[in-house]
Design a protein around this motif. Structure first.
Motif, PDB file in Angstrom:
ATOM      1  N   ASN A   1      21.543  -8.474  23.608  1.00  0.00           N
ATOM      2  CA  ASN A   1      20.604  -8.009  22.585  1.00  0.00           C
ATOM      3  C   ASN A   1      20.451  -9.012  21.439  1.00  0.00           C
ATOM      4  O   ASN A   1      20.113  -8.634  20.311  1.00  0.00           O
ATOM      5  CB  ASN A   1      21.032  -6.652  22.021  1.00  0.00           C
ATOM      6  N   GLY A   2      20.697 -10.284  21.714  1.00  0.00           N
ATOM      7  CA  GLY A   2      20.547 -11.315  20.691  1.00  0.00           C
ATOM      8  C   GLY A   2      21.664 -11.338  19.680  1.00  0.00           C
ATOM      9  O   GLY A   2      21.622 -12.124  18.714  1.00  0.00           O
TER      10      GLY A   2
ATOM     11  N   SER B   1      16.286 -10.930  30.692  1.00  0.00           N
ATOM     12  CA  SER B   1      17.117  -9.783  31.033  1.00  0.00           C
ATOM     13  C   SER B   1      17.710 -10.016  32.413  1.00  0.00           C
ATOM     14  O   SER B   1      17.132 -10.747  33.230  1.00  0.00           O
ATOM     15  CB  SER B   1      16.314  -8.477  31.003  1.00  0.00           C
TER      16      SER B   1
ATOM     17  N   LEU C   1      19.243 -10.320  27.148  1.00  0.00           N
ATOM     18  CA  LEU C   1      20.087 -11.410  26.670  1.00  0.00           C
ATOM     19  C   LEU C   1      19.244 -12.473  25.986  1.00  0.00           C
ATOM     20  O   LEU C   1      18.064 -12.664  26.307  1.00  0.00           O
ATOM     21  CB  LEU C   1      20.829 -12.081  27.826  1.00  0.00           C
ATOM     22  N   GLU C   2      19.897 -13.169  25.042  1.00  0.00           N
ATOM     23  CA  GLU C   2      19.357 -14.430  24.538  1.00  0.00           C
ATOM     24  C   GLU C   2      20.214 -15.518  25.157  1.00  0.00           C
ATOM     25  O   GLU C   2      21.431 -15.551  24.946  1.00  0.00           O
ATOM     26  CB  GLU C   2      19.428 -14.496  23.011  1.00  0.00           C
ATOM     27  N   LEU C   3      19.601 -16.394  25.953  1.00  0.00           N
ATOM     28  CA  LEU C   3      20.356 -17.348  26.764  1.00  0.00           C
ATOM     29  C   LEU C   3      21.098 -18.364  25.910  1.00  0.00           C
ATOM     30  O   LEU C   3      20.543 -18.939  24.974  1.00  0.00           O
ATOM     31  CB  LEU C   3      19.409 -18.077  27.731  1.00  0.00           C
TER      32      LEU C   3
ATOM     33  N   GLY D   1      18.296 -20.176  24.119  1.00  0.00           N
ATOM     34  CA  GLY D   1      17.422 -19.431  23.227  1.00  0.00           C
ATOM     35  C   GLY D   1      16.355 -18.632  23.944  1.00  0.00           C
ATOM     36  O   GLY D   1      15.666 -17.821  23.318  1.00  0.00           O
ATOM     37  N   THR D   2      16.211 -18.839  25.263  1.00  0.00           N
ATOM     38  CA  THR D   2      15.199 -18.110  26.028  1.00  0.00           C
ATOM     39  C   THR D   2      15.568 -16.623  26.117  1.00  0.00           C
ATOM     40  O   THR D   2      16.675 -16.287  26.535  1.00  0.00           O
ATOM     41  CB  THR D   2      15.080 -18.676  27.454  1.00  0.00           C
ATOM     42  N   PRO D   3      14.681 -15.722  25.717  1.00  0.00           N
ATOM     43  CA  PRO D   3      14.954 -14.290  25.893  1.00  0.00           C
ATOM     44  C   PRO D   3      14.725 -13.896  27.355  1.00  0.00           C
ATOM     45  O   PRO D   3      13.718 -14.269  27.955  1.00  0.00           O
ATOM     46  CB  PRO D   3      13.936 -13.613  24.979  1.00  0.00           C
TER      47      PRO D   3
ATOM     48  N   GLY E   1      24.993 -15.542  27.786  1.00  0.00           N
ATOM     49  CA  GLY E   1      23.983 -15.161  26.807  1.00  0.00           C
ATOM     50  C   GLY E   1      24.512 -14.157  25.816  1.00  0.00           C
ATOM     51  O   GLY E   1      25.567 -13.543  26.026  1.00  0.00           O
ATOM     52  N   TYR E   2      23.768 -14.009  24.713  1.00  0.00           N
ATOM     53  CA  TYR E   2      24.098 -13.009  23.701  1.00  0.00           C
ATOM     54  C   TYR E   2      23.411 -11.700  24.064  1.00  0.00           C
ATOM     55  O   TYR E   2      22.188 -11.646  24.225  1.00  0.00           O
ATOM     56  CB  TYR E   2      23.630 -13.458  22.313  1.00  0.00           C
TER      57      TYR E   2
ATOM     58  N   GLU F   1      24.879 -12.561  18.337  1.00  0.00           N
ATOM     59  CA  GLU F   1      25.711 -13.732  18.592  1.00  0.00           C
ATOM     60  C   GLU F   1      27.198 -13.413  18.611  1.00  0.00           C
ATOM     61  O   GLU F   1      28.026 -14.270  18.950  1.00  0.00           O
ATOM     62  CB  GLU F   1      25.412 -14.814  17.547  1.00  0.00           C
TER      63      GLU F   1
END
Length: 422
Positions: free
Chosen positions: A129-130, A85, A111-113, A81-83, A126-127, A132
């Motif tokens: 740009n968030g 790059s 990325l969203e880890l 969940g950690t944002p 990671g996702y 999923e």
């Protein structure tokens, strides 16, 4: 201001020399030193060297530290969940990871880890740009870096460059190197002191050195390099014989037999009275005879360091037979000693630094968890068992030692404040 500068220099040099010992031998053992810091607190400057170590200068000029891979509590926690790059190489491997909001990487991918393993598999998922729907898994370069929340950029710590991956002998030497550097510094400081003061005191002769102008000795007719044959009708053969009689005779007439210019003569000296800590003692204004040979000056570094060892071990023994906080000293005590040394000149400052350096080395070798000595004990236990202690148990032992030291430091510091300011 002079006291503050003296304190910063003395304390800073001792800690940096200590930490450099750990740094140097960690490098030789193949252990990644992620950061070498001069000072504490907020970062002022940072530079990552080609050796993978980030060298930082921090705001508070007291001491420093080294961060060895796998040994310290990591400041960077890459939790799901950690944002962040990532900056990629031409073959799509991660070369930089940025979790700091203070720094922007222009060509990075946000990325969203989901998960990251920067120790074994060296992968990061990671996702983008968030989103999923767009999970991506990237290989991470062995020498990739991570920009921490504070803005400090350090190398990641793969398993093969971590402290525990080094051979047991290399780890013991790395832990011992800090105190060893303090001992070497002590020897060097005493050698420097011998050169600065022009020689080495010879306490095994009845010949004296310089006589202070307008002192009781000068007024009685004693000149530099005279021999003191008797004092209070007692034969004098060394410096201790001489000073012990003078110290216990403040303000009293003391008969002496001296030899100077090839002739003997009888004189009377009246030591001046000096009071320290409520105790009165006598002084006549003479210094010990100085040996000025080059070999004597170098030997002084070793002999004085040896004498310091003996004195400190006696003091440590006294803690077990009659413990008292008054026998210990913390930063406040160091500040007080720095103040007194600064007012007495460079030789006193060098002597203080040497005294504190050998103290720091010996205390750090005590078998207390969280100290270098405690770490060495754990290394030796691992060598005997053939396997390391359970990480959880080792962590609990280290934490117990850390709590003990912190409580003791608080008590010692408060006691010093009470002694010196109230």
């Amino acid at each position: 201001m002079r006291t503050i500068i003296t304190f910063i220099i003395v304390f800073g040099v001792l800690v940096i020399v200590h930490e450099f010992g750990h740094f140097f031998f960690a490098k030789r053992a193949g252990i990644l030193v992620r950061e070498f810091s001069i000072g504490m607190g907020p970062k002022l400057l940072a530079h990552m060297g080609k050796d993978g170590t980030t060298y930082t200068l921090r705001l508070l000029p007291i001491g420093g530290y080294v961060r060895m891979a796998g040994l310290e509590d990591e400041e960077t926690e890459l939790n799901p969940g950690t944002p962040l790059s990532v900056e990629l190489t031409s073959d799509n491997k991660v070369q930089r990871i940025n979790v700091s909001k203070k720094i922007q990487l222009p060509n990075s991918i946000p990325l969203e880890l989901v998960e990251a393993d920067l120790t074994n598999t060296l992968t990061l998922t990671g996702y983008i740009n968030g989103d999923e729907r767009k999970a991506m898994t990237y290989a991470v370069e062995h020498d990739a870096t991570v920009i921490e929340e504070s803005g400090t950029e350090v190398r990641i710590a793969p398993k093969d460059v971590q402290f525990q991956s080094a051979k047991i002998g290399q780890r013991i030497l790395t832990n011992f190197a800090g105190p060893m550097n303090n001992f070497l510094l002590t020897i060097l400081l005493f050698i420097i002191m011998a050169f600065v003061q022009g020689g080495v005191p010879n306490y095994d002769t009845n010949q004296i050195g310089q006589v202070q102008a307008d002192s009781p000795a000068a007024k009685a007719g004693i000149k530099s390099n005279a021999e003191i044959l008797t004092i209070n009708h007692q034969k004098v053969s060394n410096w201790d014989d001489l000073t012990s009689e003078i110290i216990k005779s403040p303000g009293k007439k003391v008969p002496m037999t001296i030899k100077q210019g090839g002739q003997q003569k009888k004189i009377t000296v009246t030591p001046r009275t000096v009071e320290s800590n409520g105790q009165k003692s006598g002084q006549i204004g003479i210094q010990a005879y100085m040996k000025t040979g080059l070999a004597d000056k170098f030997a002084y570094g070793f002999t004085q360091t040896g004498n310091m060892f003996v004195q400190i071990f006696k003091a440590l023994g006294g803690l077990f037979t009659g413990f008292s906080l008054n026998k210990l000293g913390g930063p406040v005590m160091m500040y007080k000693m720095s103040s007194e040394a600064a007012s007495q000149g460079i030789i006193t400052v060098i002597s203080l630094m040497a005294f504190l350096s050998v103290n720091l080395g010996i205390v750090n070798l005590l078998p207390i968890p969280a100290f270098d000595g405690g770490k060495i004990v754990l290394n030796l236990i691992e060598a005997v068992r053939g396997k390391p202690l359970d990480p959880e148990k080792e962590g609990m032992i280290t934490m117990a030692g850390f709590v003990f030291i912190m409580v003791l430091m608080i008590l010692v510091t408060w006691n010093d404040i009470q002694r010196f300011f109230f």
